[in-house]
Write an enzyme that holds these catalytic residues in place. Structure first.
Site, PDB file in Angstrom:
ATOM      1  N   GLY A  19       0.872  -1.109  -0.129  1.00  0.00           N
ATOM      2  CA  GLY A  19      -0.151  -0.069  -0.041  1.00  0.00           C
ATOM      3  C   GLY A  19       1.001   1.218  -0.154  1.00  0.00           C
ATOM      4  N   ALA A  20       0.717   2.122  -0.759  1.00  0.00           N
ATOM      5  CA  ALA A  20       1.504   3.353  -1.247  1.00  0.00           C
ATOM      6  C   ALA A  20       1.816   3.960   0.337  1.00  0.00           C
ATOM      7  CB  ALA A  20       0.659   4.295  -2.020  1.00  0.00           C
ATOM      8  N   ARG A  55       9.413   0.060  -4.883  1.00  0.00           N
ATOM      9  CA  ARG A  55       7.870  -0.014  -5.297  1.00  0.00           C
ATOM     10  C   ARG A  55       7.853   1.219  -6.370  1.00  0.00           C
ATOM     11  NH1 ARG A  55       4.235  -3.046  -2.879  1.00  0.00           N
ATOM     12  NH2 ARG A  55       3.379  -3.176  -5.095  1.00  0.00           N
ATOM     13  N   CYS A 109      -8.098  -4.913  -3.769  1.00  0.00           N
ATOM     14  CA  CYS A 109      -6.844  -5.030  -3.070  1.00  0.00           C
ATOM     15  C   CYS A 109      -6.898  -4.452  -1.608  1.00  0.00           C
ATOM     16  CB  CYS A 109      -5.642  -3.913  -3.843  1.00  0.00           C
ATOM     17  SG  CYS A 109      -4.045  -4.235  -3.484  1.00  0.00           S
ATOM     18  N   ASP A 178      -2.329   4.511  -5.888  1.00  0.00           N
ATOM     19  CA  ASP A 178      -0.856   4.457  -5.726  1.00  0.00           C
ATOM     20  C   ASP A 178      -0.167   5.949  -6.353  1.00  0.00           C
ATOM     21  OD1 ASP A 178      -1.353   1.477  -5.899  1.00  0.00           O
ATOM     22  OD2 ASP A 178       0.698   1.976  -5.145  1.00  0.00           O
ATOM     23  N   ASN A 187      -3.725   2.474  -9.952  1.00  0.00           N
ATOM     24  CA  ASN A 187      -3.958   1.543  -8.748  1.00  0.00           C
ATOM     25  C   ASN A 187      -3.830   0.094  -9.035  1.00  0.00           C
ATOM     26  OD1 ASN A 187      -4.680   1.228  -5.782  1.00  0.00           O
ATOM     27  ND2 ASN A 187      -6.757   0.506  -6.596  1.00  0.00           N
ATOM     28  N   LYS A 188      -4.099  -0.875  -8.136  1.00  0.00           N
ATOM     29  CA  LYS A 188      -3.758  -2.233  -8.292  1.00  0.00           C
ATOM     30  C   LYS A 188      -4.378  -2.788  -9.717  1.00  0.00           C
ATOM     31  CE  LYS A 188      -1.728  -4.404  -6.398  1.00  0.00           C
ATOM     32  NZ  LYS A 188      -0.579  -4.792  -6.783  1.00  0.00           N
ATOM     33  N   LYS A 213      -0.178  11.907  -3.441  1.00  0.00           N
ATOM     34  CA  LYS A 213      -0.150  10.909  -4.431  1.00  0.00           C
ATOM     35  C   LYS A 213      -0.435  11.508  -5.768  1.00  0.00           C
ATOM     36  CE  LYS A 213      -1.976   6.955  -1.584  1.00  0.00           C
ATOM     37  NZ  LYS A 213      -2.983   6.294  -1.191  1.00  0.00           N
TER      38      LYS A 213
HETATM   39  C1  RUB Z   1      -1.942  -1.520  -3.083  1.00  0.00           C
HETATM   40  C2  RUB Z   1      -2.868  -0.881  -3.876  1.00  0.00           C
HETATM   41  C3  RUB Z   1      -3.566   0.102  -2.795  1.00  0.00           C
HETATM   42  C4  RUB Z   1      -2.692   1.590  -2.858  1.00  0.00           C
HETATM   43  C5  RUB Z   1      -3.205   2.558  -1.957  1.00  0.00           C
HETATM   44  O1  RUB Z   1      -1.032  -2.341  -3.975  1.00  0.00           O
HETATM   45  O2  RUB Z   1      -2.803  -0.790  -4.975  1.00  0.00           O
HETATM   46  O3  RUB Z   1      -4.753   0.251  -3.464  1.00  0.00           O
HETATM   47  O4  RUB Z   1      -1.415   1.449  -2.736  1.00  0.00           O
HETATM   48  O5  RUB Z   1      -2.926   2.157  -0.737  1.00  0.00           O
HETATM   49  P1  RUB Z   1       0.061  -3.212  -3.472  1.00  0.00           P
HETATM   50  P2  RUB Z   1      -2.984   3.127   0.360  1.00  0.00           P
HETATM   51  O6  RUB Z   1      -0.396  -4.129  -2.489  1.00  0.00           O
HETATM   52  O7  RUB Z   1       0.765  -3.838  -4.581  1.00  0.00           O
HETATM   53  O8  RUB Z   1       1.141  -2.408  -2.569  1.00  0.00           O
HETATM   54  O9  RUB Z   1      -4.605   3.599   0.631  1.00  0.00           O
HETATM   55  O10 RUB Z   1      -2.584   2.139   1.791  1.00  0.00           O
HETATM   56  O11 RUB Z   1      -2.096   4.200   0.164  1.00  0.00           O
END
Ligand code: RUB
Length: 278
Positions: A19-20, A55, A109, A178, A187-188, A213
C-alpha cells in the site's frame, strides 16, 4: 537496533509491507533513524535510491524524498509522517460522509486509506456491507477482508472475476490509489476493469488518495513483478506477464477523497499543474 535496509527492502518487495502510504511510512521511519545516526550523506542517499526503486509506481515515497532532499532535516521527515497520518484521519471523515446507512461498498486490493473510510463509517454506526476482491496474484484483498470483518463488518470476499457478477448488489465502489496522474488513477491491476464494470452498471466509482499521491513525474512507471507469482512451471513458449498496476482514465471516476476535500477529476488535474508538493 535499526532494521537493516536489506530487511526493509525484502518486506517491501515481498508485499509484507504494502500500500502506497505504508510503503512511505516504513521507509520514512527507516530513513529517520539512519539520518539521526549517520546524517544526510552518501549512505542516506544510497538508501533513498534503493527504497524508491523497490515499489516505483507508488509515488508518495518519491514525493516525500523530493521534499527531504531539499530540506535535509530530521524535522522534515517528522513533518511528513505527521502529515500522512493526519491525512488519513481527514480522509476517513470526509469519505465516510459519502457512505449512507445500509450502503454496500465494493473495494479492490488493500488500501489503508479506503479501509480507513469504511472503518470510520462503521464507527459512526452505519450498517454497511463490503465486497472485497481477492486481488490476484498476491491476494492483498484477503487482508482487507480480514481487517474489516474482524471489526464486525459484513464482508463478502470474492474472486476478481466476480466483480461483474456482484456489481448490481452494490451502491458504490471505493478504491485506493498509488498515484494520481494526468492520465488517470494508478491503482492495483484490475481497478480499471472494476471502473468500467461500475460505469456500465451506473454505479459511482470513488477513489481515495492523499495529496502526496499527486504524480507529476513525466514517465508513468508501472511495476512489473516476478512472473512466478502467477505460475512457476517453465515451458519454452510460455510467457508470463505480471503488471502490478493499471491506469483508470478520469472519465470513470466520480470523486476523489483527499484530506483537503472530496474533489472532482477536474480539481485533481488542476492540482497536478501546480508545482507545490504539500
Ligand atoms: C496496493 C494498492 C493500494 C494503493 C493505496 O498495492 O494498490 O490500493 O497502494 O494504498 P500493493 P494506501 O499491495 O501492490 O502495494 O491507501 O494504503 O496508500
Amino acid at each position: 537496533m535499526r532494521e537493516s535496509l536489506k530487511d526493509l527492502l525484502k518486506k517491501l518487495k515481498s508485499l509484507e509491507i504494502q500500500g502506497a502510504k505504508e510503503i512511505a511510512i516504513h521507509s520514512l521511519k527507516f530513513l529517520r533513524k539512519l539520518a539521526k545516526e549517520k546524517g544526510f550523506g552518501k549512505e542516506f542517499n544510497q538508501a533513498t535510491k534503493k527504497l524508491a526503486r523497490a515499489r516505483p509506481t507508488a509515488v508518495v515515497l518519491h514525493n516525500c524524498l523530493e521534499i527531504i532532499k531539499k530540506e535535509k532535516k530530521v524535522e522534515a521527515i517528522n513533518k511528513l509522517l505527521r502529515k500522512l497520518n493526519q491525512a488519513t484521519k481527514e480522509i476517513a471523515k470526509r469519505g465516510s460522509s459519502l457512505i449512507k446507512n445500509n450502503y454496500v461498498i465494493m473495494t479492490h486490493c488493500h488500501s489503508g486509506e479506503a479501509c480507513a473510510i469504511i472503518k470510520q463509517a462503521w464507527k459512526e454506526g452505519k450498517k454497511i456491507k463490503v465486497y472485497a476482491t481477492e486481488t490476484r496474484p498476491k491476494e492483498q484483498g484477503i487482508k482487507t477482508a480480514r481487517e474489516l470483518s474482524k471489526l464486525g463488518i459484513n464482508v463478502i470476499l470474492i474472486v476478481d472475476d466476480a466483480v461483474e457478477f456482484f456489481i448490481k448488489d452494490i451502491d458504490m465502489v471505493m478504491v485506493g490509489s498509488d498515484a494520481m496522474r494526468k492520465e488517470g488513477i494508478v491503482n492495483k491491476i484490475g481497478t480499471y476493469t472494476m471502473a468500467v464494470v461500475a460505469k456500465e452498471n451506473k454505479k459511482p466509482f470513488y477513489v481515495v488518495g492523499n495529496t502526496l499521491k499527486l504524480d507529476r513525474r513525466k514517465k508513468l512507471i508501472i511495476e512489473e513483478r516476478d512472473p512466478h507469482e502467477i505460475y512457476v512451471e517453465h515451458i519454452k513458449t510460455l510467457e508470463i506477464r505480471n503488471p502490478a498496476f493499471d491506469v483508470t482514465p478520469w472519465k470513470y471516476v466520480k470523486r476523489i477523497v483527499t484530506e483537503k476535500g472530496v474533489m472532482t477529476p477536474a480539481n485533481i488535474k488542476k492540482l497536478l499543474k501546480s508545482k507545490t508538493l504539500l
